[in-house]
Design an enzyme around this catalytic site. Structure first.
Site, PDB file in Angstrom:
ATOM      1  N   ARG A  42     -53.921 -26.730  -7.165  1.00 36.21           N
ATOM      2  CA  ARG A  42     -55.297 -26.723  -7.222  1.00 36.21           C
ATOM      3  C   ARG A  42     -55.607 -25.286  -8.414  1.00 36.21           C
ATOM      4  O   ARG A  42     -56.181 -25.022  -9.185  1.00 36.21           O
ATOM      5  CB  ARG A  42     -56.455 -26.133  -6.778  1.00 36.21           C
ATOM      6  CG  ARG A  42     -56.452 -26.810  -5.948  1.00 36.21           C
ATOM      7  CD  ARG A  42     -57.766 -26.697  -4.483  1.00 36.21           C
ATOM      8  NE  ARG A  42     -57.826 -27.477  -3.123  1.00 36.21           N
ATOM      9  CZ  ARG A  42     -59.009 -28.209  -3.650  1.00 36.21           C
ATOM     10  NH1 ARG A  42     -60.302 -28.304  -4.289  1.00 36.21           N
ATOM     11  NH2 ARG A  42     -58.849 -28.471  -2.344  1.00 36.21           N
ATOM     12  N   PHE A  84     -58.966 -33.150  -6.689  1.00 35.11           N
ATOM     13  CA  PHE A  84     -58.868 -33.617  -5.634  1.00 35.11           C
ATOM     14  C   PHE A  84     -60.663 -34.469  -5.912  1.00 35.11           C
ATOM     15  O   PHE A  84     -61.018 -35.373  -4.568  1.00 35.11           O
ATOM     16  CB  PHE A  84     -59.260 -33.277  -4.197  1.00 35.11           C
ATOM     17  CG  PHE A  84     -57.462 -32.439  -3.960  1.00 35.11           C
ATOM     18  CD1 PHE A  84     -56.893 -33.421  -4.877  1.00 35.11           C
ATOM     19  CD2 PHE A  84     -57.548 -31.601  -2.847  1.00 35.11           C
ATOM     20  CE1 PHE A  84     -55.006 -31.833  -4.121  1.00 35.11           C
ATOM     21  CE2 PHE A  84     -56.443 -31.026  -2.354  1.00 35.11           C
ATOM     22  CZ  PHE A  84     -55.019 -31.361  -3.028  1.00 35.11           C
ATOM     23  N   LYS A 172     -32.270 -32.664  11.517  1.00 36.78           N
ATOM     24  CA  LYS A 172     -31.444 -31.014  11.211  1.00 36.78           C
ATOM     25  C   LYS A 172     -30.010 -32.624  11.626  1.00 36.78           C
ATOM     26  O   LYS A 172     -30.107 -33.318  12.894  1.00 36.78           O
ATOM     27  CB  LYS A 172     -31.805 -30.549  12.718  1.00 36.78           C
ATOM     28  CG  LYS A 172     -32.719 -29.393  12.177  1.00 36.78           C
ATOM     29  CD  LYS A 172     -33.308 -28.853  13.937  1.00 36.78           C
ATOM     30  CE  LYS A 172     -34.249 -27.835  13.139  1.00 36.78           C
ATOM     31  NZ  LYS A 172     -34.120 -26.636  12.419  1.00 36.78           N
ATOM     32  N   GLU A 206     -37.359 -18.642  20.631  1.00 39.90           N
ATOM     33  CA  GLU A 206     -36.678 -18.451  18.927  1.00 39.90           C
ATOM     34  C   GLU A 206     -37.391 -17.187  19.605  1.00 39.90           C
ATOM     35  O   GLU A 206     -37.855 -16.289  20.086  1.00 39.90           O
ATOM     36  CB  GLU A 206     -38.725 -18.628  17.932  1.00 39.90           C
ATOM     37  CG  GLU A 206     -38.064 -20.525  18.216  1.00 39.90           C
ATOM     38  CD  GLU A 206     -39.759 -20.563  16.830  1.00 39.90           C
ATOM     39  OE1 GLU A 206     -38.913 -20.007  15.723  1.00 39.90           O
ATOM     40  OE2 GLU A 206     -40.988 -21.081  17.263  1.00 39.90           O
ATOM     41  N   HIS A 230     -42.253 -31.540  18.013  1.00 40.45           N
ATOM     42  CA  HIS A 230     -39.882 -31.532  18.271  1.00 40.45           C
ATOM     43  C   HIS A 230     -39.266 -32.007  19.918  1.00 40.45           C
ATOM     44  O   HIS A 230     -38.290 -32.008  20.073  1.00 40.45           O
ATOM     45  CB  HIS A 230     -40.067 -29.996  17.668  1.00 40.45           C
ATOM     46  CG  HIS A 230     -40.546 -29.812  16.616  1.00 40.45           C
ATOM     47  ND1 HIS A 230     -40.714 -30.176  15.321  1.00 40.45           N
ATOM     48  CD2 HIS A 230     -40.843 -28.521  15.814  1.00 40.45           C
ATOM     49  CE1 HIS A 230     -41.506 -29.800  14.337  1.00 40.45           C
ATOM     50  NE2 HIS A 230     -41.167 -28.849  14.806  1.00 40.45           N
ATOM     51  N   LYS A 315     -41.865 -18.618  21.964  1.00 41.34           N
ATOM     52  CA  LYS A 315     -41.670 -16.920  20.638  1.00 41.34           C
ATOM     53  C   LYS A 315     -41.499 -16.095  21.582  1.00 41.34           C
ATOM     54  O   LYS A 315     -41.626 -15.858  22.298  1.00 41.34           O
ATOM     55  CB  LYS A 315     -42.977 -16.534  19.440  1.00 41.34           C
ATOM     56  CG  LYS A 315     -43.691 -18.201  19.175  1.00 41.34           C
ATOM     57  CD  LYS A 315     -43.573 -18.341  17.411  1.00 41.34           C
ATOM     58  CE  LYS A 315     -44.245 -19.379  16.587  1.00 41.34           C
ATOM     59  NZ  LYS A 315     -42.792 -19.862  16.293  1.00 41.34           N
ATOM     60  N   LYS A 320     -32.709 -16.800  19.640  1.00 42.71           N
ATOM     61  CA  LYS A 320     -33.334 -18.113  18.744  1.00 42.71           C
ATOM     62  C   LYS A 320     -31.993 -19.006  19.140  1.00 42.71           C
ATOM     63  O   LYS A 320     -31.102 -18.849  19.206  1.00 42.71           O
ATOM     64  CB  LYS A 320     -32.915 -18.362  17.125  1.00 42.71           C
ATOM     65  CG  LYS A 320     -33.401 -19.806  16.689  1.00 42.71           C
ATOM     66  CD  LYS A 320     -33.800 -19.589  15.475  1.00 42.71           C
ATOM     67  CE  LYS A 320     -34.145 -21.062  15.145  1.00 42.71           C
ATOM     68  NZ  LYS A 320     -35.371 -21.743  15.191  1.00 42.71           N
TER      69      LYS A 320
HETATM   70  C1  BG6 Z   1     -42.705 -25.420  13.272  1.00 45.76           C
HETATM   71  C2  BG6 Z   1     -43.147 -24.774  13.766  1.00 45.76           C
HETATM   72  O1  BG6 Z   1     -42.685 -27.060  13.115  1.00 45.76           O
HETATM   73  O2  BG6 Z   1     -40.706 -25.227  13.670  1.00 45.76           O
HETATM   74  C3  BG6 Z   1     -42.730 -22.973  13.961  1.00 45.76           C
HETATM   75  O3  BG6 Z   1     -44.682 -24.269  13.609  1.00 45.76           O
HETATM   76  C4  BG6 Z   1     -41.742 -22.869  14.537  1.00 45.76           C
HETATM   77  O4  BG6 Z   1     -43.790 -22.337  14.798  1.00 45.76           O
HETATM   78  C5  BG6 Z   1     -40.656 -23.958  13.518  1.00 45.76           C
HETATM   79  O5  BG6 Z   1     -41.239 -21.750  14.475  1.00 45.76           O
HETATM   80  C6  BG6 Z   1     -39.309 -23.827  14.434  1.00 45.76           C
HETATM   81  O6  BG6 Z   1     -38.451 -24.698  13.453  1.00 45.76           O
HETATM   82  P1  BG6 Z   1     -36.811 -24.429  13.058  1.00 45.76           P
HETATM   83  O7  BG6 Z   1     -36.158 -25.051  12.194  1.00 45.76           O
HETATM   84  O8  BG6 Z   1     -36.728 -22.291  12.938  1.00 45.76           O
HETATM   85  O9  BG6 Z   1     -36.129 -24.481  14.519  1.00 45.76           O
END
Ligand code: BG6
Length: 457
Positions: A42, A84, A172, A206, A230, A315, A320
């Protein structure tokens, strides 16, 4: 000429993920000569301002830049301001290549507007051998009803086969490897069922918190943000039947069957947690939003009847780590009682990230006179050091260009994932607090059956 039209080209996702991914494809020589990259936003930017923003994004988010590759990339780009309105879509249609991919790197409430605007301007129509594809990112709806409505709107103009829904986990390498590991090793598949497997634990932990995304995250929570998409993808790939061939629809049929075989969930199957301090994050209202969720679910089919699948994601946890851990059943009789360890601990662990690797945890004899057993781990890194591995987004953009939908989510997967998750979406259960840097709330352990225990992260 082929156009890759990126809506939201001045935004954060484009800068962090899309431009670096397209750069990777450019560097690897995978982009067709005739590809043009049209950034749409935009903002009233000139070509020069857009180029500058792409260069800055690459400098910040892509390592090892080569000057000539950057120049090749920049030569493909052009910028287009759009508001748009129907006129702006018509003008886009006049300038568009006959084969185009429209990548909506936009907030989800813009999907219906842009999907429809493109359709009404005739940009969803495919002529001859040319293609038109629409790429959208999760979230695909906020619940079942909104997902169905979005689909109904999009399919007024777009055929399902033209819509490529991204779940970046499928891009991945290690996630794709689940299929290869399962179906390229014939010793494994006969064991991959309820007769031999006691439990499956899928964890996506995470260490980061919500990183300033409070206003967004507070309306979403871990179940919508991670579990519905996921985690469901990791579940389906771990549990599906071998497709007859590796073709998009054959694979996606099998994934959908897994979702459809899941036993309906109820509030006793979920534990929701919130890290301490979440309520003080910017943009967060005093809310019951979960930043951690653990689920227990069963697949009522021949292969998996009675095997608990435990899924958890959160989170601000201790690290991680994303893993799929599969425990095999104990031997029917225990010959080796002289042991200090758990005699049933034979596990296959696929570590999807960050240490991409595979571990077989099994028992061998304790050295010495007695017949005791002790655990050993055979580990191998996933990567063989080959520099040609692509990032998740690069893989998916290349597949979108090539029209291979295998790693994109078909609508029936979205729909059945919502059907499964919806009963546990309602926040009619308080969240349990957990400390930042922990493995999540203690209550997650109440989900476990048969003396199972969560593995530590
Ligand atoms: C995203 C989520 O789809 O995936 C995030 O919205 C999350 O909150 C992320 O942190 C995790 O992805 P990756 O690839 O870092 O494991």
């Amino acid at each position: 000429m082929i156009d890759l039209v990126i809506f939201g080209a001045t935004g954060d996702l484009a800068a962090r993920k899309l431009f670096p991914a397209i750069y990777e494809l450019e560097a690897a020589g995978y982009l067709p000569e005739e590809l043009r990259i049209v950034g749409v936003g935009r903002k009233p930017w000139s070509e020069h301002e857009f180029d500058k923003s792409v260069r800055e994004a690459l400098a910040e988010f892509q390592k090892n830049l080569e000057a000539d590759v950057v120049e090749r990339f920049i030569r493909r780009t052009t910028y287009r301001q759009m508001d748009f309105s129907p006129e702006s879509f018509e003008a886009l249609a006049k300038d568009s290549a006959p084969s185009s991919i429209f990548y909506l790197s936009l907030p989800p409430d813009a999907f219906p507007v842009v999907g429809t605007g493109l359709g009404e301007a005739g940009l969803a129509r495919e002529k001859g051998n040319h293609f038109r594809r629409l790429v959208i990112e999760k979230p695909f709806g906020h619940d079942l009803q909104s997902a169905l409505e979005l689909q109904a709107t999009l399919t007024k103009h777009w055929d399902e086969s033209q819509i490529l829904r991204i779940d970046h986990f499928l891009g991945k390498e290690t996630v794709q490897n689940i299929l290869v590991f399962r179906f390229a090793n014939s010793w494994l598949e006969p064991l991959w069922n309820a007769q031999h497997i006691a439990q499956v634990q899928i964890t996506a932990a995470e260490s980061i918190g919500i990183e300033g995304r409070g206003a967004f995250y507070d309306k979403v929570g871990a179940v919508r943000d991670m579990m519905q998409n996921h985690m469901m993808q990791l579940l389906t790939l771990s549990a599906l039947e071998p497709p007859p061939r590796l073709e998009a629809d054959l694979l996606r049929n099998e994934k959908n069957k897994v979702l459809r075989s899941a036993r309906p969930l109820s509030s006793g199957d979920i534990v929701r947690g919130q890290y301490t301090g979440y309520l003080e994050e910017a943009g967060v209202k005093s809310s019951n939003t979960e930043t951690f969720a653990a689920l227990r679910l069963y697949l009522d089919n021949w292969r998996w009847k009675g095997v608990p699948f435990y899924l958890r994601t959160g989170k601000s946890m201790s690290k991680k780590r994303t893993t799929i851990a599969v425990q095999f059943r104990e031997p029917p009789t225990q010959l080796f009682t002289d042991t200090h360890c758990d005699p049933g601990s034979s596990w296959v662990v696929l570590e999807l990230q960050p240490n991409e690797s595979l571990h077989l945890e099994m028992q061998v004899k304790t050295p010495g006179l007695q017949f005791g057993s002790r655990p050993v781990v055979l580990s191998t890194p996933y990567s063989n050091g080959d520099a040609h591995e692509l990032s998740a987004y690069a893989t998916l953009i290349l597949d979108a260009l090539e029209g291979d939908a295998s790693l994109f989510i078909r609508f029936d997967e979205v729909e059945w994932a919502w059907r499964l998750i919806e009963p546990v979406l309602g926040a009619n259960q308080p969240v349990e607090l957990y400390s930042v840097g922990s493995d999540g709330p203690a209550g997650q352990h109440y989900l476990m059956e048969d003396l199972h225990r969560w593995r530590s992260l």
